[in-house]
Scaffold this motif. Structure first.
Motif, PDB file in Angstrom:
ATOM      1  N   PRO A 134     -96.267  64.682 -54.228  1.00  0.00           N
ATOM      2  CA  PRO A 134     -96.295  63.622 -53.213  1.00  0.00           C
ATOM      3  C   PRO A 134     -97.343  62.550 -53.516  1.00  0.00           C
ATOM      4  CG  PRO A 134     -96.944  65.766 -52.266  1.00  0.00           C
ATOM      5  CD  PRO A 134     -96.590  66.012 -53.691  1.00  0.00           C
ATOM      6  N   VAL A 135     -96.975  61.313 -53.205  1.00  0.00           N
ATOM      7  CA  VAL A 135     -97.877  60.197 -53.523  1.00  0.00           C
ATOM      8  C   VAL A 135     -98.358  59.532 -52.234  1.00  0.00           C
ATOM      9  CG1 VAL A 135     -98.195  58.101 -54.883  1.00  0.00           C
ATOM     10  CG2 VAL A 135     -96.483  59.778 -55.587  1.00  0.00           C
ATOM     11  N   VAL A 136     -99.685  59.549 -52.058  1.00  0.00           N
ATOM     12  CA  VAL A 136    -100.318  58.914 -50.898  1.00  0.00           C
ATOM     13  C   VAL A 136    -101.044  57.673 -51.405  1.00  0.00           C
ATOM     14  CG1 VAL A 136    -101.960  59.233 -48.996  1.00  0.00           C
ATOM     15  CG2 VAL A 136    -100.744  61.216 -49.927  1.00  0.00           C
ATOM     16  N   CYS A 137    -100.863  56.550 -50.717  1.00  0.00           N
ATOM     17  CA  CYS A 137    -101.655  55.368 -51.106  1.00  0.00           C
ATOM     18  C   CYS A 137    -102.506  54.922 -49.935  1.00  0.00           C
ATOM     19  CB  CYS A 137    -100.789  54.216 -51.612  1.00  0.00           C
ATOM     20  SG  CYS A 137     -99.670  53.547 -50.399  1.00  0.00           S
ATOM     21  N   TYR A 138    -103.659  54.380 -50.283  1.00  0.00           N
ATOM     22  CA  TYR A 138    -104.548  53.763 -49.286  1.00  0.00           C
ATOM     23  C   TYR A 138    -103.850  52.507 -48.798  1.00  0.00           C
ATOM     24  CZ  TYR A 138    -109.256  52.397 -47.571  1.00  0.00           C
ATOM     25  OH  TYR A 138    -110.340  52.067 -46.807  1.00  0.00           O
ATOM     26  N   ILE A 139    -104.107  52.138 -47.553  1.00  0.00           N
ATOM     27  CA  ILE A 139    -103.454  50.923 -47.015  1.00  0.00           C
ATOM     28  C   ILE A 139    -103.906  49.682 -47.794  1.00  0.00           C
ATOM     29  CG2 ILE A 139    -105.155  50.398 -45.193  1.00  0.00           C
ATOM     30  CD1 ILE A 139    -102.491  50.006 -43.383  1.00  0.00           C
ATOM     31  N   ASN A 140    -105.071  49.771 -48.464  1.00  0.00           N
ATOM     32  CA  ASN A 140    -105.560  48.665 -49.302  1.00  0.00           C
ATOM     33  C   ASN A 140    -104.764  48.598 -50.605  1.00  0.00           C
ATOM     34  OD1 ASN A 140    -107.584  49.291 -47.354  1.00  0.00           O
ATOM     35  ND2 ASN A 140    -109.125  48.218 -48.566  1.00  0.00           N
ATOM     36  N   THR A 141    -103.461  48.352 -50.487  1.00  0.00           N
ATOM     37  CA  THR A 141    -102.565  48.192 -51.633  1.00  0.00           C
ATOM     38  C   THR A 141    -101.538  47.135 -51.252  1.00  0.00           C
ATOM     39  OG1 THR A 141    -101.300  50.044 -50.705  1.00  0.00           O
ATOM     40  CG2 THR A 141    -102.638  50.536 -52.640  1.00  0.00           C
ATOM     41  N   TYR A 142    -100.899  46.553 -52.266  1.00  0.00           N
ATOM     42  CA  TYR A 142     -99.855  45.559 -51.969  1.00  0.00           C
ATOM     43  C   TYR A 142     -98.506  46.263 -51.775  1.00  0.00           C
ATOM     44  CZ  TYR A 142    -103.402  42.119 -52.870  1.00  0.00           C
ATOM     45  OH  TYR A 142    -104.559  41.384 -52.788  1.00  0.00           O
ATOM     46  N   ALA A 143     -97.547  45.486 -51.235  1.00  0.00           N
ATOM     47  CA  ALA A 143     -96.241  46.041 -50.852  1.00  0.00           C
ATOM     48  C   ALA A 143     -95.535  46.744 -52.013  1.00  0.00           C
ATOM     49  CB  ALA A 143     -95.356  44.930 -50.289  1.00  0.00           C
ATOM     50  N   GLU A 144     -95.631  46.173 -53.229  1.00  0.00           N
ATOM     51  CA  GLU A 144     -94.906  46.784 -54.365  1.00  0.00           C
ATOM     52  C   GLU A 144     -95.461  48.180 -54.691  1.00  0.00           C
ATOM     53  OE1 GLU A 144     -95.493  45.723 -58.300  1.00  0.00           O
ATOM     54  OE2 GLU A 144     -97.590  45.183 -58.062  1.00  0.00           O
ATOM     55  N   VAL A 145     -96.717  48.429 -54.343  1.00  0.00           N
ATOM     56  CA  VAL A 145     -97.300  49.758 -54.550  1.00  0.00           C
ATOM     57  C   VAL A 145     -96.853  50.694 -53.421  1.00  0.00           C
ATOM     58  CG1 VAL A 145     -99.495  51.048 -54.557  1.00  0.00           C
ATOM     59  CG2 VAL A 145     -99.237  48.990 -55.953  1.00  0.00           C
ATOM     60  N   LYS A 146     -96.937  50.204 -52.187  1.00  0.00           N
ATOM     61  CA  LYS A 146     -96.494  51.035 -51.047  1.00  0.00           C
ATOM     62  C   LYS A 146     -95.038  51.437 -51.240  1.00  0.00           C
ATOM     63  CE  LYS A 146     -99.748  49.401 -47.522  1.00  0.00           C
ATOM     64  NZ  LYS A 146    -100.390  48.163 -47.983  1.00  0.00           N
ATOM     65  N   ALA A 147     -94.251  50.520 -51.815  1.00  0.00           N
ATOM     66  CA  ALA A 147     -92.819  50.787 -52.015  1.00  0.00           C
ATOM     67  C   ALA A 147     -92.587  52.007 -52.913  1.00  0.00           C
ATOM     68  CB  ALA A 147     -92.140  49.558 -52.609  1.00  0.00           C
ATOM     69  N   GLU A 148     -93.569  52.350 -53.745  1.00  0.00           N
ATOM     70  CA  GLU A 148     -93.430  53.483 -54.680  1.00  0.00           C
ATOM     71  C   GLU A 148     -94.015  54.782 -54.110  1.00  0.00           C
ATOM     72  OE1 GLU A 148     -91.863  53.501 -57.502  1.00  0.00           O
ATOM     73  OE2 GLU A 148     -91.477  51.349 -57.638  1.00  0.00           O
ATOM     74  N   CYS A 149     -94.649  54.695 -52.916  1.00  0.00           N
ATOM     75  CA  CYS A 149     -95.394  55.855 -52.405  1.00  0.00           C
ATOM     76  C   CYS A 149     -94.694  56.501 -51.213  1.00  0.00           C
ATOM     77  CB  CYS A 149     -96.810  55.425 -52.011  1.00  0.00           C
ATOM     78  SG  CYS A 149     -97.728  54.783 -53.430  1.00  0.00           S
ATOM     79  N   ASP A 150     -95.046  57.759 -50.935  1.00  0.00           N
ATOM     80  CA  ASP A 150     -94.399  58.490 -49.836  1.00  0.00           C
ATOM     81  C   ASP A 150     -95.013  58.149 -48.493  1.00  0.00           C
ATOM     82  OD1 ASP A 150     -92.675  60.109 -51.517  1.00  0.00           O
ATOM     83  OD2 ASP A 150     -94.545  60.977 -52.250  1.00  0.00           O
ATOM     84  N   ARG A 339     -91.009  52.301 -45.060  1.00  0.00           N
ATOM     85  CA  ARG A 339     -90.879  53.764 -44.943  1.00  0.00           C
ATOM     86  C   ARG A 339     -92.251  54.419 -45.125  1.00  0.00           C
ATOM     87  NH1 ARG A 339     -90.505  57.145 -48.834  1.00  0.00           N
ATOM     88  NH2 ARG A 339     -90.201  55.436 -50.290  1.00  0.00           N
ATOM     89  N   CYS A 340     -92.980  53.931 -46.122  1.00  0.00           N
ATOM     90  CA  CYS A 340     -94.315  54.478 -46.432  1.00  0.00           C
ATOM     91  C   CYS A 340     -95.287  54.238 -45.260  1.00  0.00           C
ATOM     92  CB  CYS A 340     -94.796  53.777 -47.712  1.00  0.00           C
ATOM     93  SG  CYS A 340     -96.474  54.069 -48.194  1.00  0.00           S
ATOM     94  N   ILE A 341     -95.249  53.054 -44.666  1.00  0.00           N
ATOM     95  CA  ILE A 341     -96.149  52.738 -43.534  1.00  0.00           C
ATOM     96  C   ILE A 341     -95.722  53.519 -42.289  1.00  0.00           C
ATOM     97  CG2 ILE A 341     -96.945  50.894 -41.974  1.00  0.00           C
ATOM     98  CD1 ILE A 341     -96.476  48.939 -44.401  1.00  0.00           C
ATOM     99  N   ASN A 342     -94.401  53.550 -42.036  1.00  0.00           N
ATOM    100  CA  ASN A 342     -93.917  54.280 -40.849  1.00  0.00           C
ATOM    101  C   ASN A 342     -94.227  55.768 -40.932  1.00  0.00           C
ATOM    102  OD1 ASN A 342     -93.012  52.299 -39.183  1.00  0.00           O
ATOM    103  ND2 ASN A 342     -90.940  52.252 -40.018  1.00  0.00           N
TER     104      ASN A 342
END
Ligand code: 13P
Ligand code: SF4
Length: 348
Positions: A134-150, A339-342
């Protein structure tokens, strides 16, 4: 938190005493009047991060808070225009949640060293090296990164989200210090790939790990040291030291408290000590000092966020007048990032 508004000139002078010269107050009063009128006529809301300079934070922002609180506020607002007084990734998050609304950020220079440290392709390379993790990203990332994370997280819920995931290993990007702090408090092992000449090669990564992170750092918080804390303690033996979790694990370990920017504000408000050192962007010390006149905020103001600092009261007015700078996210990326933010919003 709701901010005070519609103050008279003398009330503004009292509120900002010692923070801005008296001579500037008529200009601030006039600018705030114009901002308030435009908010009404355009059905706009101003969201202000805790790092905003006092005039923006105390007089222009309708809702103030840390990244998580502002993300929740953005998800709920019924305003047609959102002016995000914070950095670009925060405004982008508001746009992802509100595709039909106009989202504006008052400066076109409000980046972030953490958000800029990783790309969508970097996350794809990590997923290839650690399939199924599973991939968690910090909110301090741009949309293209969030798009790749769970799922994403903020400084306010990182530990909770990481420790609740049912997996032996987790990829957590891009802040190696935040990840190191979560690893320290949850007793997990962490590995971080090295950046060599601008490139990060994840293929060689191996060893003992439960968290795989990324060599990203906040250019502000990485500057605070244990020596800063020791010096403050020798000068003020009763001082409470608060460190944002983007500080190094050594600095967090030497502090009395670590939490999101809003958690730090709450700590000062509720703690009876007379002196506080907040290891984070200096403007937040000004904002806390205004709300807690009986407490002394020791500030290390040579350390500033160059991105947050680009947003002024005048820029906020111009954002409303010219409806600039509009944040856009391509629909295909927005849907994946949503999806990642929700997943985070539903989690919390
Ligand atoms: P918070 O979510 O704690 O407000 O942090 C945001 C940030 O960018 C800190 O540098
Ligand atoms: Fe980014 Fe650091 Fe500025 Fe926060 S303080 S916006 S993490 S550069």
């Amino acid at each position: 938190m709701r901010s005070p508004r519609n103050l008279s000139l003398s009330e503004i002078q009292t509120l900002l005493k010692g923070m801005v010269p008296d001579i500037e107050v008529p200009f601030i009063y006039d600018t705030v009047e114009k901002i308030n009128a435009l908010k009404k006529s355009k059905n706009a809301v101003v969201l202000g991060h805790n790092y905003m300079e006092p005039a923006v934070y105390h007089l222009a922002a309708d809702i103030r808070g840390d990244s998580l609180e502002l993300c929740r506020a953005a998800a709920k607002t019924d305003a047609e225009i959102i002016v995000f007084c914070g950095v670009e990734f925060m405004a982008e998050t508001a746009k992802i949640l509100n595709p039909q609304k106009k989202v504006l950020v008052p400066s076109d220079k409000a980046g972030c060293s953490l958000a800029g440290s990783i790309t969508g392709a970097d996350v794809r390379a990590l997923k290839e090296r650690f399939p199924g993790v599973p991939v968690v990203c910090y909110i301090n990332t741009y949309a293209e990164v969030k798009a790749e994370c769970d799922i994403c997280c903020t400084s306010g819920n990182a530990e909770h989200i990481i420790s609740s995931l049912k997996s032996d290993t987790i990829i957590f990007v891009p802040d190696e210090y935040l990840a190191g702090n979560v690893a320290r408090s949850t007793g997990k092992h962490i590995i971080v790939p090295k950046r060599v000449g601008g490139t990060v090669d994840v293929r060689q990564l191996s060893g003992d790990y439960e968290i795989v992170s990324w060599p990203g750092k906040c250019e502000v918080h990485e500057q605070f040291t244990v020596a800063d804390i020791e010096q403050a303690r020798s000068q003020y033996p009763d001082i409470a030291v608060l460190a944002h979790p983007e500080c190094s694990p050594e600095v967090v370990a030497a502090s009395d408290f670590s939490g999101s920017t809003s958690a730090m504000i709450k700590y000062v408000r509720e703690n009876k000590k007379a002196h506080f050192l907040c290891l984070t962007e200096c403007a937040m010390g000004d904002n806390i000092a205004i709300d807690n006149p009986d407490k002394e905020l020791v500030r290390l103001c040579s350390v500033r966020c160059p991105h947050m600092k680009t947003i002024t009261l005048k820029d906020t007015l111009n954002a409303l007048v010219y409806e600039r700078y509009e944040v856009m996210v391509p629909e295909e990326i927005r849907l994946k990032a949503l999806r990642c933010i929700n997943n985070m919003l539903n989690f919390s």
